[in-house]
Each structure stands twice: as C-alpha cells, then as structure tokens.
Design a protein around this motif. Structure first.
Motif, mmCIF file in Angstrom:
data_model
loop_
_atom_site.group_PDB
_atom_site.id
_atom_site.type_symbol
_atom_site.label_atom_id
_atom_site.label_comp_id
_atom_site.label_asym_id
_atom_site.label_seq_id
_atom_site.Cartn_x
_atom_site.Cartn_y
_atom_site.Cartn_z
ATOM 1 N N GLY A 1 9.092 12.970 -2.292
ATOM 2 C CA GLY A 1 10.483 12.588 -2.479
ATOM 3 C C GLY A 1 11.386 13.198 -1.416
ATOM 4 N N TRP A 2 11.147 14.454 -1.080
ATOM 5 C CA TRP A 2 11.912 15.126 -0.027
ATOM 6 C C TRP A 2 11.683 14.446 1.319
ATOM 7 N N LEU A 3 10.449 14.077 1.606
ATOM 8 C CA LEU A 3 10.130 13.395 2.863
ATOM 9 C C LEU A 3 10.808 12.030 2.945
ATOM 10 N N LEU A 4 10.743 11.259 1.864
ATOM 11 C CA LEU A 4 11.375 9.933 1.845
ATOM 12 C C LEU A 4 12.882 10.041 1.963
ATOM 13 N N LEU A 5 13.462 11.046 1.315
ATOM 14 C CA LEU A 5 14.902 11.248 1.396
ATOM 15 C C LEU A 5 15.324 11.584 2.821
ATOM 16 N N ALA B 1 16.092 1.983 6.606
ATOM 17 C CA ALA B 1 16.599 2.764 5.474
ATOM 18 C C ALA B 1 16.247 2.095 4.151
ATOM 19 N N SER B 2 16.306 0.760 4.113
ATOM 20 C CA SER B 2 15.994 0.051 2.862
ATOM 21 C C SER B 2 14.525 0.217 2.482
ATOM 22 N N VAL B 3 13.640 0.280 3.483
ATOM 23 C CA VAL B 3 12.213 0.491 3.194
ATOM 24 C C VAL B 3 11.997 1.861 2.572
ATOM 25 N N TRP B 4 12.573 2.900 3.206
ATOM 26 C CA TRP B 4 12.405 4.263 2.673
ATOM 27 C C TRP B 4 13.067 4.390 1.303
ATOM 28 N N ALA B 5 14.237 3.774 1.145
ATOM 29 C CA ALA B 5 14.938 3.854 -0.142
ATOM 30 C C ALA B 5 14.148 3.144 -1.241
ATOM 31 N N GLY B 6 13.525 2.006 -0.890
ATOM 32 C CA GLY B 6 12.720 1.300 -1.888
ATOM 33 C C GLY B 6 11.540 2.139 -2.366
ATOM 34 N N LEU B 7 10.867 2.821 -1.437
ATOM 35 C CA LEU B 7 9.763 3.704 -1.818
ATOM 36 C C LEU B 7 10.260 4.863 -2.665
ATOM 37 N N LEU B 8 11.440 5.370 -2.333
ATOM 38 C CA LEU B 8 12.018 6.469 -3.110
ATOM 39 C C LEU B 8 12.322 6.022 -4.536
ATOM 40 N N ALA C 1 3.294 5.781 -3.311
ATOM 41 C CA ALA C 1 4.415 6.405 -4.017
ATOM 42 C C ALA C 1 4.199 6.374 -5.529
ATOM 43 N N PHE C 2 3.699 5.262 -6.040
ATOM 44 C CA PHE C 2 3.454 5.130 -7.481
ATOM 45 C C PHE C 2 2.383 6.100 -7.948
ATOM 46 N N LEU C 3 1.270 6.175 -7.232
ATOM 47 C CA LEU C 3 0.183 7.067 -7.625
ATOM 48 C C LEU C 3 0.602 8.528 -7.547
ATOM 49 N N THR C 4 1.407 8.858 -6.542
ATOM 50 C CA THR C 4 1.896 10.233 -6.430
ATOM 51 C C THR C 4 2.804 10.583 -7.601
ATOM 52 N N GLY C 5 3.739 9.690 -7.905
ATOM 53 C CA GLY C 5 4.671 9.950 -8.996
ATOM 54 C C GLY C 5 3.992 10.103 -10.337
ATOM 55 N N GLY C 6 2.849 9.454 -10.526
ATOM 56 C CA GLY C 6 2.135 9.555 -11.796
ATOM 57 C C GLY C 6 1.115 10.664 -11.833
ATOM 58 N N SER C 7 1.108 11.529 -10.828
ATOM 59 C CA SER C 7 0.079 12.568 -10.762
ATOM 60 C C SER C 7 0.684 13.967 -10.797
ATOM 61 N N SER C 8 0.979 14.527 -9.633
ATOM 62 C CA SER C 8 1.386 15.928 -9.530
ATOM 63 C C SER C 8 2.883 16.049 -9.286
ATOM 64 N N GLU C 9 3.553 16.879 -10.112
ATOM 65 C CA GLU C 9 4.986 17.103 -9.909
ATOM 66 C C GLU C 9 5.257 17.736 -8.540
ATOM 67 N N LEU C 10 4.395 18.640 -8.105
ATOM 68 C CA LEU C 10 4.589 19.307 -6.822
ATOM 69 C C LEU C 10 4.533 18.310 -5.667
ATOM 70 N N VAL C 11 3.523 17.462 -5.653
ATOM 71 C CA VAL C 11 3.388 16.496 -4.563
ATOM 72 C C VAL C 11 4.474 15.429 -4.660
ATOM 73 N N THR C 12 4.873 15.082 -5.872
ATOM 74 C CA THR C 12 5.994 14.149 -6.047
ATOM 75 C C THR C 12 7.257 14.708 -5.411
ATOM 76 N N LEU C 13 7.508 15.993 -5.619
ATOM 77 C CA LEU C 13 8.673 16.636 -5.025
ATOM 78 C C LEU C 13 8.603 16.596 -3.498
ATOM 79 N N LEU D 1 0.831 -1.205 0.000
ATOM 80 C CA LEU D 1 0.000 0.000 0.000
ATOM 81 C C LEU D 1 0.868 1.258 0.000
ATOM 82 N N ALA D 2 1.971 1.216 0.750
ATOM 83 C CA ALA D 2 2.902 2.356 0.742
ATOM 84 C C ALA D 2 3.498 2.550 -0.647
ATOM 85 N N ALA D 3 3.881 1.447 -1.300
ATOM 86 C CA ALA D 3 4.429 1.535 -2.659
ATOM 87 C C ALA D 3 3.382 2.068 -3.628
#
Length: 489
Positions: A208-212, A227-234, A193-205, A188-190
């Motif tokens: 991405g900043w939060l995951l980083l 760290a591996s969980v957060w990196a995988g989502l990133l 991340a997938f739905l966000t990346g395919g939608s708004s550039e602003l929310v993706t940014l 569900l977390a993935a």
C-alpha cells in the motif's frame, strides 16, 4: 584468417568454461537448501491447520477461521486446503517447501527479465536471480521460517512474492502492445494486490505504501493515466484489506481494548513507545547484511549503461526520494510489529519480509537514480568491486556451509528420529481411548539453524503444539519424556 579464427575459438572456449563454472558454483550453493526439503518436519501450527481441514471440511474450515481466528482468507485457504498435511503424512511437506522455494527463484528471474528485458542475457538474469536468492538466505535472521516452516512460508514469504507481482506486472502492462495483452498484465497486477491484501497485514502495508508513493509521483508529474492505474490497484488492495480487518474474529478481539474513546487513547498510549521502535530498527538495520545490501549496487555498476537504457520512463527518480520511500516502508512495518508484540522486537519471520523489501527495493532505487545517459562508471574501480564481491561471497558461504553440514550429517538423523515418533503415534492411534504417548527427545543432533533450529515438542501434555500433534495422529496427548536428558537441544 586461420590464426584469427583460432584466437576467437579460444576466447569462446574460455567464456564457455567460465559460464560453466559459474553455473556449477550456483547449483552447488543452491542444492543443499533444496535437499533439506526432503528432511523437513511439520513445525508449530502446521499440524493444527491440517487437522482443522480434515475434521471440518473445506468451506466450514474457511468460515471457522474467518469468524474465530483472523480474516486472512487467502492465507486460510492455503494453510488448510493447500496444506499437504491435509491429504498425506508429514513426508509430503517437503514438496510444498520445495515448490515455494522454486517459485521464489522463478519470481526473481521473472522480475529481472520483465524489468530489464534484453539488457541482460537470460544466462546473466539466471545468475542474478540465483545470487539474489542466496543473498536473501544469508541476510535474513531466520532461514527456517522462509524456506521450511510451511505456515510462515504461506503467511509471510509467499505474500512477499505477491508484492513483487504487482509492480512488475504494471511495468509489463505499460510495455505490452495488443489490448488483450495489456488487459492480462493489468489483471495479473490486480491479482497480486488482491492476494496480498488477503494474506499478510505487514506485506499489505508495504505494498500500500509503494502504490501510494507511485500514485503520488504520477500525480506530481501530471500523468493522469499512470496515476489511475496505481490508484486502481490501491483500491483493490484497500478493499481486500478492509474485508480482512472487519472479520468477526478481528472485531471481537479488538472490541474490549478499543471500547470508546478512552479505550482507544489508552491503547495508543500503550502502543507508542519510541524506545521500543528505536531498538527494533537498530536490531534490523545495523547488521553486516544490511551494509552489504547498501554496497551491492556498486558490484553491479558495470551493468549500468545497459540497464538504464530499458528503464521505464516513470522510474527516473532521485535517490533521496526512493531511499525515503524504502525506509518509510521499514518504519511503517516496524510500527505495525510494535503494535502486535508490544515490545522492542520484530518477529524473525517478519524481519525476513522487511529485509526482502530492503534488498529488492534498494536495487530498484539505485536503478531509478541512474542518469539518463549512464556511461561505464569510473568509480568504483575493480579493486573496490572485487572487495565487495569477496565479502558478499564470504557472507553467502556461511549458510551454504551450514546447509551442507545439515544435509550430510544432521538432517538424516533428525529425520529418522522424528519418523520413529510418527510410527509410534500411528500405531497407537485409535487402539484404546485416552492414549497418552511419551516419546524420547531428539538425540545427538546439533542444530545449525538452517532446517534444524533446535526446536522440539514440550515435556508437558498441555502444550499447544503437543495438542495439535496429538490431534493430527488421533491420540489423546503426546509429550517428550521429562526425565530424559535432552542432549540435542
């Protein structure tokens, strides 16, 4: 014994009455925003997406948008296949608005219950979710674009819910017991991340900043598994975002401006205008609403001992660090907006997203900063908390009052006049070729900027919105009578 039982019963009655009053007040405040969905009308490009779907079909519409408009494939799917105008008339739009608004309230409740677990009762979580939703409505500059403009809801507001889904699901993942449950929450977390990346550039940014930041904290603490969980989502987010960025539509649009090193340097020089960024940030942050966001955790301070006991171990962070991450996201979002608009403004629908980030992020930042053994705070005292509460209620009451005014006075007339136009357009559609339709302007409706924001179709046949509306109804063109005085707007 009887006297003690009577006192206990009396106390229960008082508690039940106070809870009933709070629920009634919350419903009274939320109800007008739900009722206004019934009177909503398509806005700007809502007609265009539905017409594209009707004329081209499902897959050709997705392909056309990816190759010629932009690469936001998730948004493209929702704007076309998920657009109620693609299947019915304008009266169906309000159902989608109502569903997305209900999903917002449900997402807040889900987030609170997931993070706070049993630290607060379901009733308290419901009150907090409703209060946060109302506070969000009061603090944003454009209620219409988050609650009623379908295209903006799908592109920006719904994506803000996807952003919330990712970290909340990770918290549930770490607390889940069985392997299957862990896999489900991580999936569900993935998905978030997938739905966000395919939608708004602003929310993706922002995500991405939060995951980083979360990945960096885990690495600094030598928590390799986290760290591996957060990196995988990133990676999921970045991979999806790359697919969006390399869309032929984006490549073609950027190619003239970015041709060679000289073109890139010129583009960056044009983009980097610090005074624009400064003005945009001041307009966003120096407002009464943001001041109340900062003060809001003081109002909730009595909950500190309960909520710190269920805080995830990795979330104990200094307030300076969390606030820095939060403000860093705002800065990055404002920079992105300057790149898009080339001026000192942030589009109101994007400002709504940044204020959503601030509102929820600041509460989490203060939660993360609580000491491990939090005790009932001596400060702020009741007078301070009651003062903040009174200011917050007054702030929320303003849009609630305007919403009720539109429900009872303005929206019925607005809806009736719009439907007179639709009826005329439907009657003239397909009768003879090259039908030019001229309609009267909206009359005697004073916008209060909740549902009705003072927007009407233009008085020229070639306006983009006018063309979209005409194409949807099957006439050659439509405009407002340029000789008639527009008494409404």
């Amino acid at each position: 014994m009887r006297q003690a039982a009577a006192v206990s019963l009396q106390g229960m009655d008082k508690r039940s009455l106070s809870q009933l009053f709070l629920v009634a007040a919350l419903l009274f405040a939320l109800l007008p925003f739900a009722l206004l969905c019934r009177f909503n009308q398509p806005y700007l490009d809502d007609f265009a997406w539905a017409t594209l779907f009707r004329t081209r079909g499902f897959w050709p519409a997705q392909s056309y948008l990816y190759h010629h408009i932009n690469g936001r494939f998730v948004t493209a799917f929702l704007l076309t296949a998920g657009n109620p105008l693609s299947y019915g008339g304008p009266q169906t739009l309000g159902l989608a608005n109502l569903a997305i608004n209900a999903l917002t309230l449900g997402s807040l409740w889900f987030g609170l219950r997931s993070l706070l677990q049993r630290a607060v009762r379901p009733f308290v979580a419901l009150l907090l979710a409703g209060g946060l939703f109302l506070f969000f409505i009061a603090v944003i500059p454009d209620i219409h674009s988050s609650l009623y403009w379908f295209a903006s809801q799908v592109t920006h507001h719904l994506t803000s819910l996807f952003l919330l889904l990712a970290p909340v699901s990770v918290a549930r993942f770490h607390r889940a017991g069985p392997r299957a449950a862990k896999t489900g929450w991580l999936g569900l977390a993935a998905a978030g991340a997938f739905l966000t990346g395919g939608s708004s550039e602003l929310v993706t940014l922002l995500l991405g900043w939060l995951l980083l930041a979360a990945c960096g904290v885990s690495v600094a603490r030598r928590e390799g598994y986290h760290a591996s969980v957060w990196a995988g989502l990133l990676v999921v987010l970045a991979g999806t975002a790359v697919f969006v960025v390399i869309a032929p539509s984006n490549v073609e649009r950027l190619r003239p401006a970015m041709a060679g090193a000289t073109g890139i340097a010129a583009k960056l020089a044009q983009f980097w205008q610090p005074h624009w960024l400064g003005k945009a940030l001041l307009r966003l942050l120096l407002t009464p609403g943001v001041a109340l966001i900062v003060a809001c955790p003081l109002l909730l301070s009595p909950l500190a001992p309960a909520v710190v006991a269920v805080r995830p171990r990795g979330l104990q962070l200094p307030l300076v660090f969390s606030a820095g991450v939060l403000l860093g996201g705002v800065l990055l979002g404002a920079l992105l907006m300057q790149l898009e608009v080339m001026g000192p403004d942030i589009a109101s629908r994007c400002a709504n997203v940044l204020l959503w980030w601030l509102l929820l992020g600041w509460l989490v930042a203060c939660w993360a900063a609580l000491p491990a053994a939090a005790t009932p705070p001596k400060w702020p005292n009741r007078v301070v908390r009651y003062g903040i509460g009174a200011l917050l209620l007054a702030f929320i009451a303003a849009p609630v009052r305007r919403a009720w005014r539109e429900v009872l006075v303005e929206a019925p007339s607005w809806n009736r006049q719009c439907w007179q136009r639709y009826t005329l357009l439907q009657r003239l559609a397909g009768t003879t070729p090259h039908v030019k339709v001229q309609v009267p302007p909206i009359r005697d409706v004073v916008p209060h900027y909740v549902l009705i924001r003072g927007y009407d179709i233009a008085n020229g046949y070639n306006s983009p919105y006018n063309r979209d509306m005409a194409a949807y109804f099957g006439v050659d063109s439509v405009r407002v009578d340029p000789k008639a005085r527009n008494a409404a707007f």
